[in-house]
Design a protein around this motif. Structure first.
Motif, PDB file in Angstrom:
ATOM      1  N   ALA A  29       0.816  -1.219   0.000  1.00 16.49           N
ATOM      2  CA  ALA A  29       0.000   0.000   0.000  1.00 16.49           C
ATOM      3  C   ALA A  29       0.848   1.268   0.000  1.00 16.49           C
ATOM      4  CB  ALA A  29      -0.933   0.000   1.218  1.00 16.49           C
ATOM      5  N   ARG A 128      -6.243   1.383  -4.786  1.00 16.89           N
ATOM      6  CA  ARG A 128      -5.322   1.799  -3.717  1.00 16.89           C
ATOM      7  C   ARG A 128      -6.043   2.057  -2.408  1.00 16.89           C
ATOM      8  NH1 ARG A 128      -3.328   7.764  -5.626  1.00 16.89           N
ATOM      9  NH2 ARG A 128      -5.429   8.506  -5.953  1.00 16.89           N
ATOM     10  N   ASN A 129      -7.306   2.507  -2.447  1.00 11.91           N
ATOM     11  CA  ASN A 129      -8.024   2.716  -1.190  1.00 11.91           C
ATOM     12  C   ASN A 129      -8.332   1.392  -0.485  1.00 11.91           C
ATOM     13  OD1 ASN A 129      -7.937   5.500  -1.181  1.00 11.91           O
ATOM     14  ND2 ASN A 129      -9.870   5.699  -2.289  1.00 11.91           N
ATOM     15  N   ARG A 132      -5.059   0.597   1.112  1.00 10.68           N
ATOM     16  CA  ARG A 132      -4.850   1.508   2.248  1.00 10.68           C
ATOM     17  C   ARG A 132      -5.702   1.061   3.430  1.00 10.68           C
ATOM     18  NH1 ARG A 132      -5.207   7.319  -0.862  1.00 10.68           N
ATOM     19  NH2 ARG A 132      -3.040   7.387  -1.599  1.00 10.68           N
TER      20      ARG A 132
END
Length: 155
Positions: A29, A128-129, A132
């Motif tokens: 991440a 990517r979220n 994350r």
């Protein structure tokens, strides 16, 4: 004496596996996906990273289930799990473990689907979220483990 040695071995394996698992998710991440977004990684190496992350995540899930199951079974009764702060920490850890596993699986699946179309930035941006969130859940797992390791016993 045998139970103490077994519990110590299980705890050590459990903690090390969790730390490596969370560390790998945080690395992907925080390092791998940003590198892919800025154009430093092509689809093929990124897919390799994603595949290795998910296979490692699956292996870690199995090890965590087995070692954590042993530890919970040897240290807690249903009553302690349901009615004590430490029991709630164990149950929270189990829930976070499921969430981390799901986020890594879903993130990898969505990422690889886009990468197979030879696109990189779009799939990375789209996932990517998820990664994350997986990293945050992983850190929460480590905080939970730290609280359990501290010997806290609030009831």
């Amino acid at each position: 004496m045998v139970n103490v040695a077994l519990d110590t071995a299980m705890t050590t394996i459990h903690v090390l596996t969790g730390a490596v698992w969370v560390g790998s998710v945080v690395f992907v991440a925080g390092v791998v996906l940003p590198a892919a977004l800025d154009g430093s990684l092509d689809a093929a190496p990124l897919e390799t990273f994603a595949d290795r992350l998910v296979y490692g995540s699956r292996a870690a899930s199995v090890v965590m289930f087995l070692t954590g199951g042993h530890l919970a079974g040897s240290k807690y009764t249903f009553e302690l799990l349901a009615n004590s702060f430490r029991g709630h920490l164990v149950l929270a850890m189990l829930a976070l473990w499921f969430v981390l596993t799901a986020l890594v699986e879903v993130g990898r699946s969505r990422l690889v689907d886009g990468l197979r179309e030879k696109r990189v930035r779009g799939p990375v941006s789209d996932t990517r979220n998820l990664f994350r969130a997986a990293a945050v859940v992983g850190v929460l797992l480590l905080v939970d483990a730290g609280l359990l390791a501290s010997g806290i016993s609030l009831y």
